[in-house]
Design a protein around this motif. Structure first.
Motif, PDB file in Angstrom:
ATOM      1  N   PHE A  56       0.795  -1.477  -0.087  1.00 13.93           N
ATOM      2  CA  PHE A  56      -0.276  -0.363  -0.037  1.00 13.93           C
ATOM      3  C   PHE A  56       0.826   1.531  -0.082  1.00 13.93           C
ATOM      4  O   PHE A  56       1.082   2.246  -0.855  1.00 13.93           O
ATOM      5  N   ARG A  57       1.958   1.155   0.768  1.00 16.52           N
ATOM      6  CA  ARG A  57       2.892   2.191   0.726  1.00 16.52           C
ATOM      7  C   ARG A  57       3.482   2.490  -0.506  1.00 16.52           C
ATOM      8  O   ARG A  57       3.765   3.348  -0.765  1.00 16.52           O
ATOM      9  N   GLY A  58       4.148   1.261  -1.032  1.00 15.01           N
ATOM     10  CA  GLY A  58       4.816   1.661  -2.045  1.00 15.01           C
ATOM     11  C   GLY A  58       3.332   2.619  -3.387  1.00 15.01           C
ATOM     12  O   GLY A  58       4.020   3.005  -4.156  1.00 15.01           O
ATOM     13  N   ILE A  59       2.505   1.475  -3.529  1.00 15.06           N
ATOM     14  CA  ILE A  59       1.148   1.787  -4.901  1.00 15.06           C
ATOM     15  C   ILE A  59       1.289   3.982  -3.936  1.00 15.06           C
ATOM     16  O   ILE A  59       1.283   4.489  -5.130  1.00 15.06           O
ATOM     17  N   MET A  60       0.711   4.157  -2.930  1.00 16.46           N
ATOM     18  CA  MET A  60       0.873   5.607  -2.708  1.00 16.46           C
ATOM     19  C   MET A  60       2.144   6.088  -3.010  1.00 16.46           C
ATOM     20  O   MET A  60       2.092   7.488  -3.513  1.00 16.46           O
ATOM     21  N   ALA A  61       3.111   5.631  -2.766  1.00 15.50           N
ATOM     22  CA  ALA A  61       4.175   6.665  -3.048  1.00 15.50           C
ATOM     23  C   ALA A  61       4.597   6.238  -4.528  1.00 15.50           C
ATOM     24  O   ALA A  61       5.001   7.809  -5.594  1.00 15.50           O
ATOM     25  N   ILE A  62       4.091   5.619  -5.204  1.00 15.68           N
ATOM     26  CA  ILE A  62       4.073   5.085  -6.992  1.00 15.68           C
ATOM     27  C   ILE A  62       3.563   6.526  -6.910  1.00 15.68           C
ATOM     28  O   ILE A  62       3.317   7.465  -8.326  1.00 15.68           O
ATOM     29  N   ALA A  63       1.893   6.597  -7.323  1.00 16.83           N
ATOM     30  CA  ALA A  63       1.358   7.689  -7.566  1.00 16.83           C
ATOM     31  C   ALA A  63       1.766   9.240  -6.800  1.00 16.83           C
ATOM     32  O   ALA A  63       0.772  10.337  -6.897  1.00 16.83           O
TER      33      ALA A  63
END
Length: 140
Positions: free
Chosen positions: A36-43
């Motif tokens: 989830f953190r990775g997806i938030m950071a990529i976005a």
């Protein structure tokens, strides 16, 4: 004839698999949090703190990919842990250690979340290292 004793040795396979299941569950939670953190950071979500003078300066997208890959690895190792595979215990400790390092280095971007994942991964390492392989049966 003596009654069987309820010593620790008699229950160790049950305890061992219980600790591994505990560690697998915690690793799955840490993996999901990192995904989830990775997806938030990529976005490039706005929930992250901007830290202009941080020594370990990566772009937010780079941190996102690091966390996403480690999260997916953690979920993959979780499957092996639930099957009580020895390789999964070894790789699980390594992945949990990498998650600790990645979350420590990214504390300035999202401090509360990082500290929670570090604590979860510490429990994972404890749960995987405390099991004694020579007493847990043939699968270990």
């Amino acid at each position: 004839m003596s009654a069987p004793s309820n010593t620790r040795d008699d229950k160790s396979p049950v305890i061992a698999s219980g600790l591994v299941v505990f560690a697998a569950t915690m690793l799955a939670i840490a993996g999901l949090l990192n995904i989830f953190r990775g997806i938030m950071a990529i976005a490039e979500d706005d929930v992250f703190v901007r830290t202009p003078n941080y020594v370990f300066k990566f772009s937010l997208t780079s941190w996102g990919w690091i966390h996403l890959v480690l999260g997916v690895l953690a979920l993959g190792v979780t499957v092996g842990l639930l099957r009580l595979a020895l390789w999964a215990r070894t790789v699980g400790v390594l992945v949990a250690a990498l998650l600790i390092v990645a979350n420590f280095l990214s504390i300035p971007y999202y401090p509360f979340w990082s500290i929670i994942v570090i604590a979860i991964c510490a429990f994972v390492i404890w749960g995987l290292c405390v099991v004694r392989p020579n007493r847990a049966g043939p699968d270990y």
